[in-house]
Design a protein around this motif. Structure first.
Motif, PDB file in Angstrom:
ATOM      1  N   LYS A 133      40.171  41.692  38.258  1.00  0.00           N
ATOM      2  CA  LYS A 133      39.517  42.790  37.546  1.00  0.00           C
ATOM      3  C   LYS A 133      38.032  42.724  37.820  1.00  0.00           C
ATOM      4  CE  LYS A 133      42.672  42.799  33.636  1.00  0.00           C
ATOM      5  NZ  LYS A 133      42.825  42.412  32.232  1.00  0.00           N
ATOM      6  N   LYS A 134      37.484  43.860  38.170  1.00  0.00           N
ATOM      7  CA  LYS A 134      36.057  43.870  38.460  1.00  0.00           C
ATOM      8  C   LYS A 134      35.482  45.262  38.254  1.00  0.00           C
ATOM      9  CE  LYS A 134      32.052  42.814  40.273  1.00  0.00           C
ATOM     10  NZ  LYS A 134      31.067  42.172  39.361  1.00  0.00           N
ATOM     11  N   VAL A 135      34.432  45.316  37.452  1.00  0.00           N
ATOM     12  CA  VAL A 135      33.644  46.540  37.377  1.00  0.00           C
ATOM     13  C   VAL A 135      32.468  46.348  38.314  1.00  0.00           C
ATOM     14  CG1 VAL A 135      32.308  48.102  35.922  1.00  0.00           C
ATOM     15  CG2 VAL A 135      34.268  46.902  34.961  1.00  0.00           C
TER      16      VAL A 135
ATOM     17  N   MET B  52      44.738  40.615  27.852  1.00  0.00           N
ATOM     18  CA  MET B  52      46.075  40.641  28.454  1.00  0.00           C
ATOM     19  C   MET B  52      46.327  41.942  29.211  1.00  0.00           C
ATOM     20  SD  MET B  52      48.130  38.362  28.976  1.00  0.00           S
ATOM     21  CE  MET B  52      49.791  38.852  29.426  1.00  0.00           C
ATOM     22  N   MET B  53      47.316  41.872  30.009  1.00  0.00           N
ATOM     23  CA  MET B  53      47.679  43.023  30.831  1.00  0.00           C
ATOM     24  C   MET B  53      48.265  44.136  29.958  1.00  0.00           C
ATOM     25  SD  MET B  53      49.969  42.704  34.229  1.00  0.00           S
ATOM     26  CE  MET B  53      48.975  41.305  34.759  1.00  0.00           C
ATOM     27  N   LYS B  54      47.897  45.338  30.297  1.00  0.00           N
ATOM     28  CA  LYS B  54      48.452  46.480  29.575  1.00  0.00           C
ATOM     29  C   LYS B  54      49.962  46.516  29.750  1.00  0.00           C
ATOM     30  CE  LYS B  54      45.234  49.289  31.177  1.00  0.00           C
ATOM     31  NZ  LYS B  54      44.921  50.513  31.906  1.00  0.00           N
TER      32      LYS B  54
ATOM     33  N   TYR C 224      35.734  50.670  38.526  1.00  0.00           N
ATOM     34  CA  TYR C 224      36.557  49.575  38.034  1.00  0.00           C
ATOM     35  C   TYR C 224      37.712  49.337  38.988  1.00  0.00           C
ATOM     36  CZ  TYR C 224      39.744  47.031  34.912  1.00  0.00           C
ATOM     37  OH  TYR C 224      40.601  46.121  34.370  1.00  0.00           O
ATOM     38  N   HIS C 225      37.801  48.146  39.495  1.00  0.00           N
ATOM     39  CA  HIS C 225      38.906  47.782  40.383  1.00  0.00           C
ATOM     40  C   HIS C 225      39.816  46.797  39.661  1.00  0.00           C
ATOM     41  CE1 HIS C 225      37.161  48.678  44.677  1.00  0.00           C
ATOM     42  NE2 HIS C 225      37.160  49.728  43.888  1.00  0.00           N
ATOM     43  N   SER C 226      41.096  46.998  39.778  1.00  0.00           N
ATOM     44  CA  SER C 226      42.016  45.996  39.254  1.00  0.00           C
ATOM     45  C   SER C 226      43.239  45.930  40.136  1.00  0.00           C
ATOM     46  CB  SER C 226      42.407  46.324  37.810  1.00  0.00           C
ATOM     47  OG  SER C 226      43.200  47.480  37.770  1.00  0.00           O
ATOM     48  N   PHE C 227      43.770  44.747  40.246  1.00  0.00           N
ATOM     49  CA  PHE C 227      44.975  44.552  41.044  1.00  0.00           C
ATOM     50  C   PHE C 227      45.687  43.295  40.582  1.00  0.00           C
ATOM     51  CE2 PHE C 227      43.497  40.947  43.548  1.00  0.00           C
ATOM     52  CZ  PHE C 227      42.112  41.088  43.530  1.00  0.00           C
ATOM     53  N   ILE C 228      46.927  43.191  40.949  1.00  0.00           N
ATOM     54  CA  ILE C 228      47.625  41.948  40.680  1.00  0.00           C
ATOM     55  C   ILE C 228      48.221  41.421  41.982  1.00  0.00           C
ATOM     56  CG2 ILE C 228      48.167  42.548  38.279  1.00  0.00           C
ATOM     57  CD1 ILE C 228      51.118  42.819  39.270  1.00  0.00           C
ATOM     58  N   LEU C 229      48.352  40.129  42.042  1.00  0.00           N
ATOM     59  CA  LEU C 229      48.952  39.472  43.189  1.00  0.00           C
ATOM     60  C   LEU C 229      50.049  38.547  42.696  1.00  0.00           C
ATOM     61  CD1 LEU C 229      45.811  38.323  45.239  1.00  0.00           C
ATOM     62  CD2 LEU C 229      47.260  40.293  45.716  1.00  0.00           C
ATOM     63  N   CYS C 230      51.178  38.575  43.384  1.00  0.00           N
ATOM     64  CA  CYS C 230      52.206  37.592  43.074  1.00  0.00           C
ATOM     65  C   CYS C 230      51.697  36.233  43.540  1.00  0.00           C
ATOM     66  CB  CYS C 230      53.523  37.956  43.759  1.00  0.00           C
ATOM     67  SG  CYS C 230      53.532  37.797  45.548  1.00  0.00           S
TER      68      CYS C 230
END
Ligand SMILES: [Zn+2]
Length: 75
Positions: free
Chosen positions: A32-34, A1-3, A45-51
C-alpha cells in the motif's frame, strides 16, 4: 486489515487467494502506498497483494535482503 472482498487475486500471477467465510486461508503480502508530491504519481494510491510465492520471487531480486525479525506473537 484488508477490506472484505469476495474474491482476491495475487496481482502478479493472478492466482486466486483462498478465502473461507471472509477469512484468508493463506497469508499474502499487502503493498500500500500513497504516492506524494515528490513522485511522478501525484497523490495516487497504489495497492496490491502478492501471494507468498510471488513475494519470494520479488524479494529474491533485491540487492539488499529484507530485514528479518522473529516475532513471538503474531499481531
Ligand atoms: Zn502470485
Amino acid at each position: 486489515m484488508m477490506k472484505e472482498k469476495r474474491e482476491l487475486f495475487c496481482n502478479a500471477c493472478g492466482k486466486k487467494i483462498r478465502i473461507e467465510n471472509g477469512i484468508l486461508r493463506e497469508d499474502v503480502f499487502e503493498g500500500k502506498k500513497v504516492w506524494g508530491y515528490f513522485s511522478d504519481k501525484d497523490a495516487v494510491y497504489h495497492s496490491f497483494i502478492l501471494c507468498e510465492e510471488c513475494y519470494d520471487k520479488m524479494i529474491s531480486g533485491f540487492s539488499i535482503p529484507v530485514e528479518e525479525t522473529a516475532v513471538t506473537e503474531l499481531i
